[in-house]
Design a protein around this motif. Structure first.
Motif, PDB file in Angstrom:
ATOM      1  N   TRP A 216      39.543  25.587  48.954  1.00 24.10           N
ATOM      2  CA  TRP A 216      40.412  25.962  49.239  1.00 24.10           C
ATOM      3  C   TRP A 216      40.825  26.424  48.255  1.00 24.10           C
ATOM      4  N   TYR A 217      42.886  26.797  48.391  1.00 30.92           N
ATOM      5  CA  TYR A 217      43.085  27.698  48.008  1.00 30.92           C
ATOM      6  C   TYR A 217      44.848  27.992  49.093  1.00 30.92           C
ATOM      7  N   ARG A 218      45.786  28.522  48.639  1.00 36.13           N
ATOM      8  CA  ARG A 218      47.350  27.972  49.044  1.00 36.13           C
ATOM      9  C   ARG A 218      46.695  29.446  50.007  1.00 36.13           C
ATOM     10  N   LEU A 219      47.922  29.087  51.341  1.00 34.92           N
ATOM     11  CA  LEU A 219      47.414  30.675  52.217  1.00 34.92           C
ATOM     12  C   LEU A 219      49.192  31.009  52.168  1.00 34.92           C
ATOM     13  N   GLY A 220      48.721  32.361  51.442  1.00 36.05           N
ATOM     14  CA  GLY A 220      49.864  33.349  51.851  1.00 36.05           C
ATOM     15  C   GLY A 220      50.850  33.031  50.789  1.00 36.05           C
ATOM     16  N   GLY A 221      50.820  32.040  49.735  1.00 40.00           N
ATOM     17  CA  GLY A 221      51.959  31.651  48.682  1.00 40.00           C
ATOM     18  C   GLY A 221      52.533  30.531  49.509  1.00 40.00           C
ATOM     19  N   SER A 222      51.695  29.597  50.070  1.00 39.68           N
ATOM     20  CA  SER A 222      53.206  28.323  50.887  1.00 39.68           C
ATOM     21  C   SER A 222      52.892  27.232  49.784  1.00 39.68           C
ATOM     22  N   SER A 223      53.484  26.815  49.871  1.00 32.85           N
ATOM     23  CA  SER A 223      54.520  25.670  48.796  1.00 32.85           C
ATOM     24  C   SER A 223      54.978  24.474  49.257  1.00 32.85           C
ATOM     25  N   SER A 224      55.856  24.954  49.930  1.00 30.50           N
ATOM     26  CA  SER A 224      56.473  23.967  50.967  1.00 30.50           C
ATOM     27  C   SER A 224      55.483  23.176  51.417  1.00 30.50           C
ATOM     28  N   ARG A 225      55.915  21.558  51.498  1.00 26.24           N
ATOM     29  CA  ARG A 225      54.953  20.667  52.092  1.00 26.24           C
ATOM     30  C   ARG A 225      54.907  20.568  53.870  1.00 26.24           C
ATOM     31  N   SER A 226      53.562  20.262  54.268  1.00 28.37           N
ATOM     32  CA  SER A 226      53.479  20.792  55.377  1.00 28.37           C
ATOM     33  C   SER A 226      52.607  19.791  55.544  1.00 28.37           C
TER      34      SER A 226
ATOM     35  N   VAL B 250      55.588  30.132  60.599  1.00 25.41           N
ATOM     36  CA  VAL B 250      53.964  31.466  61.427  1.00 25.41           C
ATOM     37  C   VAL B 250      53.731  31.843  60.146  1.00 25.41           C
ATOM     38  N   PHE B 251      52.480  31.741  60.214  1.00 25.04           N
ATOM     39  CA  PHE B 251      51.371  32.777  59.831  1.00 25.04           C
ATOM     40  C   PHE B 251      51.121  34.566  60.186  1.00 25.04           C
ATOM     41  N   ASP B 252      51.719  35.560  59.973  1.00 25.70           N
ATOM     42  CA  ASP B 252      51.285  36.122  60.587  1.00 25.70           C
ATOM     43  C   ASP B 252      49.530  37.110  60.498  1.00 25.70           C
ATOM     44  N   GLY B 253      48.992  36.085  59.752  1.00 26.82           N
ATOM     45  CA  GLY B 253      47.571  36.674  58.451  1.00 26.82           C
ATOM     46  C   GLY B 253      48.040  37.627  57.142  1.00 26.82           C
ATOM     47  N   GLU B 254      49.767  37.685  57.188  1.00 25.31           N
ATOM     48  CA  GLU B 254      49.887  38.674  56.148  1.00 25.31           C
ATOM     49  C   GLU B 254      51.013  37.736  55.340  1.00 25.31           C
ATOM     50  N   SER B 255      52.257  37.499  56.138  1.00 26.24           N
ATOM     51  CA  SER B 255      52.992  36.683  55.522  1.00 26.24           C
ATOM     52  C   SER B 255      53.734  35.636  55.905  1.00 26.24           C
ATOM     53  N   TRP B 256      54.559  34.428  55.557  1.00 25.77           N
ATOM     54  CA  TRP B 256      55.879  32.881  56.031  1.00 25.77           C
ATOM     55  C   TRP B 256      56.500  33.606  57.131  1.00 25.77           C
ATOM     56  N   SER B 257      57.076  33.265  58.245  1.00 29.45           N
ATOM     57  CA  SER B 257      57.987  33.082  58.179  1.00 29.45           C
ATOM     58  C   SER B 257      58.673  32.797  59.205  1.00 29.45           C
ATOM     59  N   ALA B 258      60.415  32.223  59.224  1.00 27.78           N
ATOM     60  CA  ALA B 258      60.820  30.643  59.686  1.00 27.78           C
ATOM     61  C   ALA B 258      60.626  31.297  61.117  1.00 27.78           C
ATOM     62  N   ILE B 259      60.821  30.349  62.097  1.00 29.54           N
ATOM     63  CA  ILE B 259      60.890  30.158  63.290  1.00 29.54           C
ATOM     64  C   ILE B 259      62.500  30.410  64.091  1.00 29.54           C
ATOM     65  N   SER B 260      63.226  31.345  64.532  1.00 25.88           N
ATOM     66  CA  SER B 260      64.252  30.802  64.299  1.00 25.88           C
ATOM     67  C   SER B 260      64.816  29.899  65.539  1.00 25.88           C
ATOM     68  N   LYS B 261      66.125  29.577  65.356  1.00 27.28           N
ATOM     69  CA  LYS B 261      66.403  28.245  66.568  1.00 27.28           C
ATOM     70  C   LYS B 261      65.346  27.664  66.722  1.00 27.28           C
ATOM     71  N   SER B 262      63.995  27.139  66.243  1.00 27.55           N
ATOM     72  CA  SER B 262      63.302  25.844  66.602  1.00 27.55           C
ATOM     73  C   SER B 262      64.459  25.388  65.988  1.00 27.55           C
ATOM     74  N   PRO B 263      62.768  23.701  66.555  1.00 25.67           N
ATOM     75  CA  PRO B 263      63.642  21.987  65.559  1.00 25.67           C
ATOM     76  C   PRO B 263      63.399  22.906  64.628  1.00 25.67           C
ATOM     77  N   SER B 264      64.441  21.645  63.494  1.00 28.13           N
ATOM     78  CA  SER B 264      64.234  21.530  61.973  1.00 28.13           C
ATOM     79  C   SER B 264      63.750  20.182  61.726  1.00 28.13           C
ATOM     80  N   LYS B 265      63.173  19.444  63.032  1.00 29.83           N
ATOM     81  CA  LYS B 265      62.502  18.221  62.405  1.00 29.83           C
ATOM     82  C   LYS B 265      61.517  18.079  63.573  1.00 29.83           C
ATOM     83  N   GLY B 266      60.791  17.060  62.277  1.00 33.85           N
ATOM     84  CA  GLY B 266      59.604  16.812  63.139  1.00 33.85           C
ATOM     85  C   GLY B 266      58.638  16.024  62.265  1.00 33.85           C
ATOM     86  N   ARG B 267      57.536  15.464  62.850  1.00 33.89           N
ATOM     87  CA  ARG B 267      55.935  14.942  62.445  1.00 33.89           C
ATOM     88  C   ARG B 267      54.746  15.729  63.102  1.00 33.89           C
TER      89      ARG B 267
END
Length: 629
Positions: free
Chosen positions: A453-463, A487-504
């Motif tokens: 296994w290896y990190r996907l697209g430089g992801s480092s934030s706890r998932s 969201v990861f589109d195959g090349e890089s990660w992006s934040a989803i604008s106005k999406s819920p900030s919390k969840g499990r």
């Protein structure tokens, strides 16, 4: 050292009260208290960390829930005791504060609370005067209380904090012993004056249990966080014994009723015996057992019953030479994942956690009726289990200490990276070779079926959770992270604008080409569509708090299942706009996983964090959903 085999005894499914549900025969319990009826040696009661009380009428061979439900939801049944009238007392502390003191006169079928004025008191110990069943003493985090009228009224008799254990001298109820997180105390006058009895004790000795020698009540034994102690003079002086122990944390200590020189000590690493009044000790059980209580009875001289943390009950009928696991009827099992085999009907797998040496992967070949432990390799606690078709390795496990893979579910190999302390929350298959995982170190991926296994697209934030969906016309990976929905589109990660900030938890439902993303957690449920601009567009969702969501492939697309601690219902979304629900057979435990049978989509398997596995076998009738924002 003798080793023993863990066996799950074959037994039939038991049908809970809720229509359409049956219960899988996966047995076990996190047992916190155990008591044997002194007048009936084969009648036993046990209490669990899930607020349950069970009874055995056959010497711990099998168990039943006499009430048919959980009498103390949200509480740990830390102490059980039978008084001289045969009444069963329970002392419980709450997972979120407070406690319960209750008594049952019918063997646990019905309970009467006896804690008026003490509802916020976190109870950790209880003792009843052997000569007067109406004199009851309880101890907890903020003191010691006594009742002289069977629990109707209480009076505080000590301000000692962090009380862990209690004992009343059988000769006089005015002599009470109190064990705390920091040594022990004694009163000779019913609580008017207290004396610290610590001569010979190490400072900060946590006294877990106090045992009075029935043949010589001046002699006391205590189990502590620092081995065991004996006092010949009612606690005025103590001698510590530790020779032969391989660990120091001892939860319970009992005197052999047939031989007062023989002492048994239950530790966090097995059962120990001394044949010379504590001078030396030897381990007489597997060290994988965390023993919370020991059951002995003078009319069963060779029988030892052990109540263990997470691993249920063990019985020895030959004075500790061999042991048998005896959990039939105990459903206090924590299951992280339940997985139907994708190729073979009726074949199921389950990942059991927090069960001591019984934790691991279990297999049932008869759709949950009988189970046997599958893995022989010792695994860390499993958080997520994946079983695939036509792929080697077939089995992947995400654990608290990284990734593991197996070809047969029996022998397991740790995958790379194997040195990093990665906590794997979820493993998700993309195809036969590509796999994704949500971890404490970010989103990881594997291109070799899970061997490395290896990190996907430089992801480092706890998932926390992941799901495969779409972004516009292209497939994409969504991740619920410490920084929000990404969201990861195959090349890089992006934040989803106005999406819920919390969840499990995170799940995606799909119907008629329309995708809806559902995010659930302590604060509630949010649902929405994500457009090609990576913008969240909210849609209606059930209004429930403390929720979790799961997805499954079903006819017509992907469905979402939604559960909540606050409701006894399971919500289902099969299409893009509506929800329906079915009544769960329980309302007091966390749902850990919901999956659909790939060979019969009307059948659901529900894994729980304390009540094993439930199976739903009825048509999912539509029910109006709760209105949403």
């Amino acid at each position: 050292m003798r080793r023993f085999l863990i066996v799950l005894v074959l037994a039939s499914l038991a049908a809970p009260a809720a229509a359409g549900w049956t219960r899988a025969g996966l047995y076990g319990a996190d047992v916190r208290s155990l008591v044997i009826d002194p007048k009936r040696p084969d009648v036993l009661y046990l209490g669990t960390s899930g607020g349950e009380v069970y009874v055995s009428q056959d010497g711990a061979v099998s168990w039943q829930n006499p009430r048919g439900s959980v009498p103390f939801p949200g509480h740990v049944v830390d102490s059980l005791i039978l008084d001289s009238q045969g009444r069963l007392w329970a002392a419980c502390w709450g997972l979120w504060g407070g406690g319960v003191i209750a008594v049952s006169g019918d063997g646990g079928i019905s309970w009467s609370r006896r804690d008026a004025g003490l509802e916020e008191f976190s109870v950790r110990a209880i003792a009843v005067d052997p000569g007067n069943a109406d004199t009851v003493v309880v101890g907890g985090l903020t003191g010691v209380y006594r009742s002289r009228d069977g629990g109707k009224n209480w009076k505080k008799i000590s301000d000692q904090i962090n009380v862990e254990s209690l004992a009343i001298d059988p000769r006089t109820a005015d002599r009470i012993y109190v064990g705390t997180w920091r040594q022990a105390f004694r009163t000779e006058d019913g609580g008017k004056k207290w004396k610290l009895i610590d001569t010979g004790m190490v400072l900060d000795t946590d006294v877990f249990s106090i045992t009075i020698d029935s043949l010589n009540p001046d002699s006391l034994w205590v189990s502590t966080c620092g081995w065991v102690y004996n006092s010949p003079d009612r606690g005025s002086s103590w001698t510590r014994f530790k020779e032969g122990f391989n660990n120091r944390r001892i939860h319970d200590i009992e005197i052999d009723p047939q031989d007062s020189r023989s002492i048994l000590a239950g530790s966090v690493a097995g059962l120990y015996r001394s044949s010379n009044v504590g001078k030396s000790w030897e381990r007489i059980s597997d060290e994988g057992m965390v023993i919370n209580s020991i059951g002995l009875h003078p009319e069963r001289p060779n029988r030892i019953i052990l109540a263990t943390e997470g691993d249920g009950i063990y019985i020895s009928c030959d004075n500790g030479k061999t042991y048998a696991r005896s959990n039939i009827g105990l459903y206090n099992v924590r299951v992280a994942s339940v997985v139907p085999d994708p190729e073979q009907k009726r074949l199921l797998y389950a990942a059991v956690y927090s069960a001591g040496s019984a934790s691991g992967v279990y297999r049932s070949s008869d759709q949950g009726l009988n189970w046997a432990k599958l893995n022989e390799t010792r695994l860390p606690e499993i958080r997520s289990l994946l079983v695939r078709a036509d792929t080697q390795p077939r089995f992947l496990a995400g654990t608290e200490k990284g990734f593991f893979w197996s070809r047969d579910g029996v022998e397991w190999t740790q995958a790379e990276p194997s040195t990093s302390p990665i906590r794997v929350e979820k493993i998700l298959a993309y195809n036969n070779l590509r796999t994704f995982a949500a971890t404490s170190e970010g989103v990881f991926t594997s291109r070799d079926s899970g061997k490395s296994w290896y990190r996907l697209g430089g992801s480092s934030s706890r998932s926390i959770d992941i799901a495969v969906g779409r972004l516009g016309e292209n497939r994409a990976l969504y991740a619920l992270t410490a920084e929000g929905l990404m969201v990861f589109d195959g090349e890089s990660w992006s934040a989803i604008s106005k999406s819920p900030s919390k969840g499990r938890t995170l799940a995606i439902r799909e119907s008629a080409g329309i995708e809806t993303i559902v995010v659930a957690g302590t604060a509630g449920v949010k649902a929405g569509h994500v457009d090609f601009r990576k913008l969240w567009n909210p849609v209606a969702a059930p209004v429930v708090a403390q929720a979790a969501v799961y997805e499954a492939v079903r006819p017509g697309g992907k469905s979402v299942f939604l559960s909540s601690r606050q409701q006894d219902r399971l919500f289902i979304a099969d299409d893009a706009s509506s929800w329906r629900s079915i009544k769960l057979p329980t309302s007091v435990t966390d749902v850990g996983d919901v999956v659909s049978d790939p060979f019969d989509h009307s059948r659901l398997f529900v894994a729980t964090g304390g009540e094993g596995i439930f199976i739903y076998n009825a048509t999912l009738a539509p029910v109006a959903a709760t209105a949403a924002d």
